[in-house]
Design a protein around this motif. Structure first.
Motif: not given
Length: 188
Positions: A3-6, A12-22
């Motif tokens: 994941y990015a440091l910003q 956005r990356q965490i939400i995207g990964d969570g959406a993919a898993l969901l």
């Protein structure tokens, strides 16, 4: 580095990964539900229990024998429903298609982008640790559109190019930071 440091990009990356898993979980649930539904429809219908109907003109003895044969047929059908094999195969095929198609499309789009960012971030962090690597990151920042450079630095594009050619450490660091920020690894 996953994941990015910003914070904004990381969110956005965490939400995207969570959406993919969901998405994957929902299609897995849908596939299992469809398989169960189709498998249940393959089971033979059960007649309602009740008094045996009398068959006219055959007499009670023949009627009892025919009912015994019918019960034996029911037991055979319960032991191994051969007629349900095509329905079972269809149930498996539908379940696999319901899972593989949407999940495959998601993975074909999302996974390569995610892996590419992870590899780029790891390479950029490795390059940022060395002097030559920071110079390469600076060069990479110089090929970005001018409006991107203007957002991250106070110096004009001509000054940045000149500083890079002269190996000015301040300019090289500023340009390397631009590239790291572009990947979400630098200070915002």
């Amino acid at each position: 580095m996953w994941y990015a440091l910003q914070p904004g990009r990381r969110a956005r990356q965490i939400i995207g990964d969570g959406a993919a898993l969901l998405w994957i979980a929902l299609w897995a649930w849908g596939a299992v539900t469809a398989h169960r539904f189709l498998s249940l429809s393959a089971l033979p219908a059960r007649p309602a229990p009740g008094p045996r109907p009398r068959l006219p003109l055959l007499g009670p003895r023949m009627t009892g024998t025919l009912h015994d044969v019918a019960r034996a047929g029911d037991r055979l059908a319960d032991a191994g429903p051969a007629g349900s094999a095509p329905v079972q195969a269809l149930a498996v095929l539908v379940a696999v298609a319901l899972f593989v198609v949407p999940v495959g499309l998601l993975l074909a789009v999302w996974l390569p982008r995610r892996i590419r960012w992870t590899r780029q971030a790891a390479a950029a962090r490795e390059l940022a640790a060395t002097e030559d690597g920071r110079e390469l990151l600076a060069l990479r920042a110089l090929v970005r559109p001018l409006d991107e450079l203007a957002r991250f630095t106070d110096a004009g594009p001509g000054r940045l190019a000149e500083g890079w050619r002269e190996a000015d450490p301040v300019v090289l660091d500023a340009l390397a930071d631009v590239e790291l920020r572009h990947l979400g690894l630098g200070r915002s």
